[in-house]
Motif scaffolding. Sequence first.
Motif, PDB file in Angstrom:
ATOM      1  N   LEU A 254       1.190   8.322   0.954  1.00  0.00           N
ATOM      2  CA  LEU A 254       2.224   7.396   0.498  1.00  0.00           C
ATOM      3  C   LEU A 254       1.754   6.602  -0.719  1.00  0.00           C
ATOM      4  N   VAL A 255       0.511   6.162  -0.704  1.00  0.00           N
ATOM      5  CA  VAL A 255      -0.026   5.435  -1.858  1.00  0.00           C
ATOM      6  C   VAL A 255      -0.111   6.345  -3.068  1.00  0.00           C
ATOM      7  N   SER A 256      -0.517   7.602  -2.859  1.00  0.00           N
ATOM      8  CA  SER A 256      -0.608   8.559  -3.961  1.00  0.00           C
ATOM      9  C   SER A 256       0.761   8.824  -4.577  1.00  0.00           C
ATOM     10  N   MET A 257       1.799   8.906  -3.740  1.00  0.00           N
ATOM     11  CA  MET A 257       3.148   9.124  -4.251  1.00  0.00           C
ATOM     12  C   MET A 257       3.613   7.961  -5.118  1.00  0.00           C
ATOM     13  N   MET A 259       1.390   5.635  -6.680  1.00  0.00           N
ATOM     14  CA  MET A 259       0.460   5.191  -7.711  1.00  0.00           C
ATOM     15  C   MET A 259      -0.267   6.319  -8.422  1.00  0.00           C
ATOM     16  N   GLY A 260      -0.095   7.557  -7.985  1.00  0.00           N
ATOM     17  CA  GLY A 260      -0.818   8.648  -8.619  1.00  0.00           C
ATOM     18  C   GLY A 260      -2.165   8.900  -7.953  1.00  0.00           C
ATOM     19  N   ASP A 261      -3.006   9.677  -8.605  1.00  0.00           N
ATOM     20  CA  ASP A 261      -4.246  10.161  -8.009  1.00  0.00           C
ATOM     21  C   ASP A 261      -5.501   9.446  -8.507  1.00  0.00           C
ATOM     22  N   ASN A 262      -5.369   8.302  -9.128  1.00  0.00           N
ATOM     23  CA  ASN A 262      -6.534   7.538  -9.561  1.00  0.00           C
ATOM     24  C   ASN A 262      -7.171   6.892  -8.331  1.00  0.00           C
ATOM     25  N   VAL A 263      -8.251   7.506  -7.829  1.00  0.00           N
ATOM     26  CA  VAL A 263      -8.837   7.077  -6.555  1.00  0.00           C
ATOM     27  C   VAL A 263      -9.379   5.655  -6.634  1.00  0.00           C
ATOM     28  N   ARG A 264     -10.074   5.333  -7.695  1.00  0.00           N
ATOM     29  CA  ARG A 264     -10.654   3.995  -7.823  1.00  0.00           C
ATOM     30  C   ARG A 264      -9.568   2.922  -7.790  1.00  0.00           C
ATOM     31  N   TRP A 269      -5.378  -0.384  -2.470  1.00  0.00           N
ATOM     32  CA  TRP A 269      -4.030  -0.266  -1.928  1.00  0.00           C
ATOM     33  C   TRP A 269      -4.017   0.512  -0.625  1.00  0.00           C
ATOM     34  N   ILE A 270      -4.845   1.539  -0.537  1.00  0.00           N
ATOM     35  CA  ILE A 270      -4.924   2.318   0.701  1.00  0.00           C
ATOM     36  C   ILE A 270      -5.428   1.440   1.842  1.00  0.00           C
ATOM     37  N   ALA A 271      -6.443   0.634   1.565  1.00  0.00           N
ATOM     38  CA  ALA A 271      -6.985  -0.253   2.597  1.00  0.00           C
ATOM     39  C   ALA A 271      -5.937  -1.268   3.053  1.00  0.00           C
ATOM     40  N   VAL A 272      -5.248  -1.892   2.099  1.00  0.00           N
ATOM     41  CA  VAL A 272      -4.240  -2.908   2.442  1.00  0.00           C
ATOM     42  C   VAL A 272      -3.062  -2.272   3.182  1.00  0.00           C
ATOM     43  N   THR A 273      -2.615  -1.104   2.722  1.00  0.00           N
ATOM     44  CA  THR A 273      -1.491  -0.428   3.376  1.00  0.00           C
ATOM     45  C   THR A 273      -1.856   0.015   4.785  1.00  0.00           C
ATOM     46  N   GLY A 274      -3.083   0.502   4.968  1.00  0.00           N
ATOM     47  CA  GLY A 274      -3.524   0.894   6.304  1.00  0.00           C
ATOM     48  C   GLY A 274      -3.513  -0.283   7.263  1.00  0.00           C
ATOM     49  N   ALA A 275      -4.018  -1.432   6.814  1.00  0.00           N
ATOM     50  CA  ALA A 275      -4.001  -2.630   7.657  1.00  0.00           C
ATOM     51  C   ALA A 275      -2.572  -3.049   7.975  1.00  0.00           C
ATOM     52  N   ALA A 276      -1.684  -2.981   6.969  1.00  0.00           N
ATOM     53  CA  ALA A 276      -0.288  -3.383   7.179  1.00  0.00           C
ATOM     54  C   ALA A 276       0.409  -2.465   8.177  1.00  0.00           C
ATOM     55  N   PHE A 277       0.169  -1.150   8.072  1.00  0.00           N
ATOM     56  CA  PHE A 277       0.785  -0.193   8.991  1.00  0.00           C
ATOM     57  C   PHE A 277       0.349  -0.477  10.432  1.00  0.00           C
ATOM     58  N   VAL A 278      -0.942  -0.678  10.634  1.00  0.00           N
ATOM     59  CA  VAL A 278      -1.458  -0.891  11.985  1.00  0.00           C
ATOM     60  C   VAL A 278      -0.927  -2.211  12.560  1.00  0.00           C
ATOM     61  N   LEU A 279      -0.932  -3.266  11.762  1.00  0.00           N
ATOM     62  CA  LEU A 279      -0.403  -4.549  12.237  1.00  0.00           C
ATOM     63  C   LEU A 279       1.071  -4.430  12.610  1.00  0.00           C
ATOM     64  N   THR A 280       1.847  -3.751  11.762  1.00  0.00           N
ATOM     65  CA  THR A 280       3.285  -3.612  12.024  1.00  0.00           C
ATOM     66  C   THR A 280       3.539  -2.820  13.304  1.00  0.00           C
ATOM     67  N   CYS A 281       2.849  -1.692  13.468  1.00  0.00           N
ATOM     68  CA  CYS A 281       3.042  -0.870  14.669  1.00  0.00           C
ATOM     69  C   CYS A 281       2.603  -1.612  15.920  1.00  0.00           C
ATOM     70  N   ASP A 282       1.540  -2.400  15.805  1.00  0.00           N
ATOM     71  CA  ASP A 282       1.086  -3.174  16.962  1.00  0.00           C
ATOM     72  C   ASP A 282       2.110  -4.242  17.338  1.00  0.00           C
TER      73      ASP A 282
END
Length: 320
Positions: A254-257, A259-264, A269-282
């Motif tokens: 989802l982040v790649s879609m 923001m593109g493929d610039n990993v750095r 964003w991946i870290a923040v989105t992962g935390a947000a997903f887990v908090l929301t589902c919980d």
Amino acid sequence: MTKLAAAILAVLALAGISLFIGVSDVSLPALLSTAPGDRPMQVLLISRIPRTLALILAGMAMAITGTIMQMLARNQFVEPSTAGTVESASMGILVVTIFAPGMPLIGKMLVASAFALAGTAIFMRILRQIPLRSVLMVPLVGIMLGGIIASVTSFFAYRYDLLQTLGAWTLGDFSGVLRGRYELLWLAAGLTGIAFFVADRFTVAGMGEDFTTNLGLNYRRVMALGLSIVAMVTAVVVVTVGAIPFLGLIVPNLVSMAMGDNVRRSLPWIAVTGAAFVLTCDIVGRLVRFPYEIPIGTVFGVVGSGIFLYLLLGRRTRLG
């Protein structure tokens, strides 16, 4: 940077909501009207704050772990739950429970890490033997490998009357997180920090051994470092709170879609989105049948599988 700061504030807002959801009355009026030693403050300090920190740390760690696996395997549909890594870690915990049930938690984590590393290495070895690296075939191979490992684990769990314990490991559940029982997740946070600083090396390693060697990097060392981080983070999360399926798959995609493929640039964003997903589902799992609770592994399994199918069908449509 402003958008990232806004995203971090959104995660903090979700964390604040998480602190005040539950059967015990831990509202602001209750906290302000009681002494530090009374029940509301004790519940906040012993249960709610550790649980919220565990949600954030696990979400960040598993999302970045999925990114590492996708870079090393050169496939956007690979993550610990589609590569046999989670199942291998569960097998390691089962082995410890059978032969050394009194082993400290850190010891269980190390054994689970060794099994997770072995399972991930087998998956990567199998990928090298596939003549046509189809994008859709790679996760299918990982799911089949995970199914085989899970079947063996379930057989021995049944023989030793540990099926219920096995179910607790394979289903992510934060309801039992208390102060003193989640601190291993800080180790996962440290490992993901290391992954951030060497992300460029993982990107290069994902382009193949010859390309990596031509740039002056040791391909085997980079791969070993990446797989070790994946194995240890997965083991820590499984030992502490159980498995969270599809998290490391859908968040990087989802982040790649967006923001593109610039990993750095994408990793924060991946870290923040992962935390947000887990908090929301919980939060959803705690409110749907309040005062009862649906484990986050179940909620995320439903949401993640739906997004996974969307990504697969979208990829198939583009290929067609």
